[in-house]
Design an enzyme around this catalytic site. Structure first.
Site, PDB file in Angstrom:
ATOM      1  N   TYR A 150       0.927  -1.053  -0.239  1.00  0.00           N
ATOM      2  CA  TYR A 150       0.206   0.391   0.184  1.00  0.00           C
ATOM      3  C   TYR A 150       0.979   1.529   0.487  1.00  0.00           C
ATOM      4  CZ  TYR A 150      -3.847   2.793   1.316  1.00  0.00           C
ATOM      5  OH  TYR A 150      -4.602   3.946   1.931  1.00  0.00           O
ATOM      6  N   ASP A 151       2.344   1.170   0.725  1.00  0.00           N
ATOM      7  CA  ASP A 151       2.656   2.398   0.761  1.00  0.00           C
ATOM      8  C   ASP A 151       3.548   3.003  -0.151  1.00  0.00           C
ATOM      9  OD1 ASP A 151       1.778   1.773   3.636  1.00  0.00           O
ATOM     10  OD2 ASP A 151       3.892   2.292   4.941  1.00  0.00           O
ATOM     11  N   GLU A 152       4.148   1.627  -0.451  1.00  0.00           N
ATOM     12  CA  GLU A 152       5.569   2.264  -1.564  1.00  0.00           C
ATOM     13  C   GLU A 152       4.006   2.046  -3.159  1.00  0.00           C
ATOM     14  OE1 GLU A 152       8.634   2.961  -1.311  1.00  0.00           O
ATOM     15  OE2 GLU A 152       9.138   1.953   0.911  1.00  0.00           O
ATOM     16  N   ASN A 179      -6.680   9.888   7.868  1.00  0.00           N
ATOM     17  CA  ASN A 179      -7.047   8.858   8.516  1.00  0.00           C
ATOM     18  C   ASN A 179      -8.630   9.787   8.634  1.00  0.00           C
ATOM     19  OD1 ASN A 179      -4.908   8.061  10.130  1.00  0.00           O
ATOM     20  ND2 ASN A 179      -6.288   6.342  10.656  1.00  0.00           N
ATOM     21  N   SER A 194     -14.179   2.007  12.707  1.00  0.00           N
ATOM     22  CA  SER A 194     -15.215   1.556  12.199  1.00  0.00           C
ATOM     23  C   SER A 194     -15.920  -0.455  13.125  1.00  0.00           C
ATOM     24  CB  SER A 194     -15.894   0.810  10.602  1.00  0.00           C
ATOM     25  OG  SER A 194     -14.338   0.396  10.157  1.00  0.00           O
ATOM     26  N   ASN A 195     -14.288  -0.890  13.669  1.00  0.00           N
ATOM     27  CA  ASN A 195     -14.524  -1.801  14.080  1.00  0.00           C
ATOM     28  C   ASN A 195     -14.542  -1.772  15.891  1.00  0.00           C
ATOM     29  OD1 ASN A 195     -13.253  -3.415  12.623  1.00  0.00           O
ATOM     30  ND2 ASN A 195     -11.029  -3.688  13.740  1.00  0.00           N
ATOM     31  N   GLY A 212      -2.203   0.947  22.984  1.00  0.00           N
ATOM     32  CA  GLY A 212      -3.410   1.662  22.494  1.00  0.00           C
ATOM     33  C   GLY A 212      -2.335   3.150  22.603  1.00  0.00           C
ATOM     34  N   GLN A 214       0.092   4.487  20.654  1.00  0.00           N
ATOM     35  CA  GLN A 214      -0.008   4.746  19.359  1.00  0.00           C
ATOM     36  C   GLN A 214      -1.559   5.797  18.947  1.00  0.00           C
ATOM     37  OE1 GLN A 214      -0.542   2.057  19.952  1.00  0.00           O
ATOM     38  NE2 GLN A 214      -1.794   0.485  18.488  1.00  0.00           N
ATOM     39  N   ARG A 216      -3.503   8.751  16.811  1.00  0.00           N
ATOM     40  CA  ARG A 216      -3.418   8.607  14.777  1.00  0.00           C
ATOM     41  C   ARG A 216      -4.614  10.306  14.917  1.00  0.00           C
ATOM     42  NH1 ARG A 216      -0.864   5.046  13.934  1.00  0.00           N
ATOM     43  NH2 ARG A 216      -1.459   3.689  12.563  1.00  0.00           N
TER      44      ARG A 216
HETATM   45  P1  NAD Z   1     -12.469   1.722   0.347  1.00  0.00           P
HETATM   46  O1  NAD Z   1     -12.347   1.036   0.768  1.00  0.00           O
HETATM   47  O2  NAD Z   1     -13.807   2.206   1.076  1.00  0.00           O
HETATM   48  O3  NAD Z   1     -13.024   3.127  -1.899  1.00  0.00           O
HETATM   49  C1  NAD Z   1     -12.030   2.210  -2.177  1.00  0.00           C
HETATM   50  C2  NAD Z   1     -12.903   1.300  -3.525  1.00  0.00           C
HETATM   51  O4  NAD Z   1     -11.617   1.590  -4.499  1.00  0.00           O
HETATM   52  C3  NAD Z   1     -13.903   0.500  -3.219  1.00  0.00           C
HETATM   53  O5  NAD Z   1     -15.130   1.097  -3.989  1.00  0.00           O
HETATM   54  C4  NAD Z   1     -13.278  -0.258  -3.899  1.00  0.00           C
HETATM   55  O6  NAD Z   1     -13.861  -1.502  -4.791  1.00  0.00           O
HETATM   56  C5  NAD Z   1     -12.172  -0.136  -5.490  1.00  0.00           C
HETATM   57  N1  NAD Z   1     -11.161  -0.376  -6.088  1.00  0.00           N
HETATM   58  C6  NAD Z   1      -9.979  -1.337  -5.300  1.00  0.00           C
HETATM   59  N2  NAD Z   1      -9.090  -1.685  -5.813  1.00  0.00           N
HETATM   60  C7  NAD Z   1      -9.947  -1.442  -7.382  1.00  0.00           C
HETATM   61  C8  NAD Z   1      -9.322  -1.718  -8.546  1.00  0.00           C
HETATM   62  N3  NAD Z   1      -8.420  -1.742  -8.578  1.00  0.00           N
HETATM   63  N4  NAD Z   1     -10.583  -1.314 -10.081  1.00  0.00           N
HETATM   64  C9  NAD Z   1     -11.209  -0.797  -9.261  1.00  0.00           C
HETATM   65  N5  NAD Z   1     -12.178  -0.335  -7.860  1.00  0.00           N
HETATM   66  C10 NAD Z   1     -11.016  -0.805  -7.555  1.00  0.00           C
HETATM   67  O7  NAD Z   1     -11.313   3.497   0.261  1.00  0.00           O
HETATM   68  P2  NAD Z   1     -11.553   4.583   1.303  1.00  0.00           P
HETATM   69  O8  NAD Z   1     -11.570   4.853   2.299  1.00  0.00           O
HETATM   70  O9  NAD Z   1     -13.541   5.220   0.255  1.00  0.00           O
HETATM   71  O10 NAD Z   1     -10.825   5.527   0.185  1.00  0.00           O
HETATM   72  C11 NAD Z   1     -11.009   5.232  -0.350  1.00  0.00           C
HETATM   73  C12 NAD Z   1      -9.554   5.821  -1.654  1.00  0.00           C
HETATM   74  O11 NAD Z   1      -8.331   6.922  -0.327  1.00  0.00           O
HETATM   75  C13 NAD Z   1      -8.297   5.120  -1.451  1.00  0.00           C
HETATM   76  O12 NAD Z   1      -7.312   5.278  -2.787  1.00  0.00           O
HETATM   77  C14 NAD Z   1      -7.310   5.239  -0.190  1.00  0.00           C
HETATM   78  O13 NAD Z   1      -6.528   5.050  -0.578  1.00  0.00           O
HETATM   79  C15 NAD Z   1      -7.173   6.929   0.033  1.00  0.00           C
HETATM   80  N6  NAD Z   1      -7.185   6.851   1.870  1.00  0.00           N
HETATM   81  C16 NAD Z   1      -8.654   7.209   2.395  1.00  0.00           C
HETATM   82  C17 NAD Z   1      -8.154   7.552   4.265  1.00  0.00           C
HETATM   83  C18 NAD Z   1      -8.697   7.210   4.672  1.00  0.00           C
HETATM   84  O14 NAD Z   1      -8.779   7.144   5.904  1.00  0.00           O
HETATM   85  N7  NAD Z   1     -10.581   6.716   4.325  1.00  0.00           N
HETATM   86  C19 NAD Z   1      -7.235   8.113   3.463  1.00  0.00           C
HETATM   87  C20 NAD Z   1      -5.425   7.885   3.372  1.00  0.00           C
HETATM   88  C21 NAD Z   1      -6.248   7.440   2.045  1.00  0.00           C
HETATM   89  N1  UDP Z   2      -6.316  -0.857  15.897  1.00  0.00           N
HETATM   90  C1  UDP Z   2      -6.750  -0.927  16.955  1.00  0.00           C
HETATM   91  N2  UDP Z   2      -7.762  -1.890  16.974  1.00  0.00           N
HETATM   92  C2  UDP Z   2      -8.313  -2.381  15.549  1.00  0.00           C
HETATM   93  C3  UDP Z   2      -8.312  -1.726  14.280  1.00  0.00           C
HETATM   94  C4  UDP Z   2      -7.081  -1.042  14.459  1.00  0.00           C
HETATM   95  O1  UDP Z   2      -6.048  -0.761  18.198  1.00  0.00           O
HETATM   96  O2  UDP Z   2      -9.536  -2.802  15.662  1.00  0.00           O
HETATM   97  C5  UDP Z   2      -5.855   0.079  15.676  1.00  0.00           C
HETATM   98  C6  UDP Z   2      -4.329   0.293  14.255  1.00  0.00           C
HETATM   99  O3  UDP Z   2      -3.461  -0.606  15.375  1.00  0.00           O
HETATM  100  C7  UDP Z   2      -3.367   1.845  14.422  1.00  0.00           C
HETATM  101  C8  UDP Z   2      -4.767   2.707  14.831  1.00  0.00           C
HETATM  102  O4  UDP Z   2      -5.276   1.654  15.318  1.00  0.00           O
HETATM  103  O5  UDP Z   2      -2.496   1.514  15.620  1.00  0.00           O
HETATM  104  C9  UDP Z   2      -5.444   2.772  13.104  1.00  0.00           C
HETATM  105  O6  UDP Z   2      -5.937   1.449  12.319  1.00  0.00           O
HETATM  106  P1  UDP Z   2      -6.120   1.693  11.373  1.00  0.00           P
HETATM  107  O7  UDP Z   2      -5.809   0.436  10.604  1.00  0.00           O
HETATM  108  O8  UDP Z   2      -7.754   2.490  10.899  1.00  0.00           O
HETATM  109  O9  UDP Z   2      -5.258   2.615   9.876  1.00  0.00           O
HETATM  110  P2  UDP Z   2      -3.694   3.161   9.757  1.00  0.00           P
HETATM  111  O10 UDP Z   2      -3.135   1.810  11.374  1.00  0.00           O
HETATM  112  O11 UDP Z   2      -4.236   2.123   8.498  1.00  0.00           O
HETATM  113  O12 UDP Z   2      -3.371   4.748  10.151  1.00  0.00           O
END
Ligand code: NAD
Ligand code: UDP
Ligand code: UDP
Length: 328
Positions: A150-152, A179, A194-195, A212, A214, A216
């Protein structure tokens, strides 16, 4: 706020996901034609169900790792699973989605001379050694760990965006999203907000990773989209990257306590191991967005949680969430 020219055709990839579905809705409200493209990996038709009858909305099942030939004026590239649970399920596909997806959408933008927005992420900063994170910090990312796909992938997508900008003069907008939470997150999405809410509402243990401590910073979806839309309509001298997120920082334990308190739940907190490479701190420096977009978040976490808890409460009551649904 700035509005689009009423007759623009806007492509939203990942439009059936959490952020994408809200974005489609807002674009329709602003009077645009919206083409929503999604392969339904983590997104669902249900997220865009209310839009299906809209005369200016079109839904297309398509995977962005394959070429796409359509005619549009603007592209929001959001396609990519965002939750660690989902993006680690098929990590090779995650990198392909970010990298091949970016190449295809940039190729499309190049042919059409369309402006293109990339949903990048705070994950490009990895486990940051600079705090809070400004855009000129290069990050601290493990290239070979479980989060690297994801990151890279997102870092390489940024590289591609800036190379198409320099090499082909493309009009790009790169947002680094921190986030973000709100209604329409998938109940089994695996992300922390959501969790915790679903667990609290169902009286299950709250799964706290590590001790806990860490941190965000949680941004409400409405604030995030306002920033994204402003960035898209900003002048050509602002390709980004621009941080978009809420600068208020919380420990994950604070979030757990807050959710338990606000839901009135009897759930107990169960401590699990901290996942590999889980960033220890994260908070955006949003000076650039404040200055150039006149933007900052307005919804405080507690306020945003009220609405999000109510959403999951309704969803669970209607049987719309299967607690142990498998990955798609
Ligand atoms: P999400 O998982 O709800 O939405 C991602 C959508 O992309 C889904 O509908 C999925 O079906 C679709 N998708 C995945 N792979 C696909 C592919 N190969 N072709 C077509 N569609 C594809 O996640 P989100 O939170 O809505 O995130 C949307 C975007 O924002 C993502 O690119 C995510 O990396 C970025 N983002 C979100 C957050 C956040 O906190 N929500 C933070 C940083 C970046
Ligand atoms: N996390 C947690 N319990 C869960 C899900 C996530 O403690 O059930 C923690 C996770 O390890 C991270 C933070 O909450 O430290 C945010 O996690 P999330 O997956 O939402 O986002 P990201 O790590 O990608 O910022
Ligand atoms: N592409 C696409 N739709 C278009 C134009 C291009 O999906 O309308 C894809 C095309 O398949 C190619 C990628 O975008 O693989 C990059 O296109 P570009 O023109 O930059 O590179 P080239 O075609 O020269 O490899």
């Amino acid at each position: 706020m700035r509005h689009y020219h009423p007759s623009l055709r806007v492509l939203v990839t990942g439009g059936a996901g959490f952020l994408g579905s809200h974005l489609c809705e807002r674009l329709l409200e602003q009077g645009h034609d919206v083409l929503c493209v999604d392969n339904f990996f983590t997104g669902t038709r249900r997220n865009v169900e209310p839009l299906l009858d809209h005369p200016r909305f079109e839904l297309m099942r398509h995977d962005v790792t394959f070429p796409l030939f359509v005619e549009v004026d603007r592209i929001f590239n959001l396609a990519c699973p965002a939750s660690p649970v989902h993006y680690q399920h098929d990590p090779v596909q995650t990198t392909k989605t970010s990298v091949h997806g970016a190449i295809n959408m940039l190729g499309l933008a190049k042919r059409l001379r369309a402006r293109i927005f990339q949903a990048s992420t705070s994950e490009v900063y990895g486990n940051p050694s600079v705090h809070p994170q400004p855009e000129d910090y290069w990050g601290n990312v493990n290239p070979i760990g479980p989060r690297s796909c994801y990151d890279e992938g997102k870092r390489c997508a940024e590289t591609l965006f800036f190379d198409y900008h320099r090499q082909h003069g493309l009009d790009i907008k790169v947002a680094r999203i921190f986030n973000t939470y709100g209604p329409r997150m998938h109940p089994n999405d695996g992300r922390v907000v959501s969790n915790f809410i679903v667990q609290a509402l169902q009286g299950q243990d709250i799964t706290l990773h590590g001790d806990g401590s860490q941190t965000r910073s949680f941004c409400h979806v409405s604030d995030l989209l306002e920033g994204a839309l402003r960035l898209m309509e900003s002048g050509p001298d602002l390709p980004g990257p621009v941080n978009l997120g809420n600068p208020e920082e919380f420990t994950i334990r604070q979030l757990a306590d807050l959710v338990v308190q606000m839901t009135g739940s009897r759930s107990r907190i169960r401590t699990l191991a901290l996942p590999t490479d889980d960033p220890l701190q994260r908070r955006p420096d949003i000076s650039l967005a404040r200055k150039r977009l006149d933007w900052e978040p307005r919804v405080a976490l507690r306020e945003g949680l009220v609405e999000t808890i109510a959403y999951f409460d309704r969803l669970l009551a209607s049987g719309g969430a299967r607690p142990s649904a498998p990955l798609p």
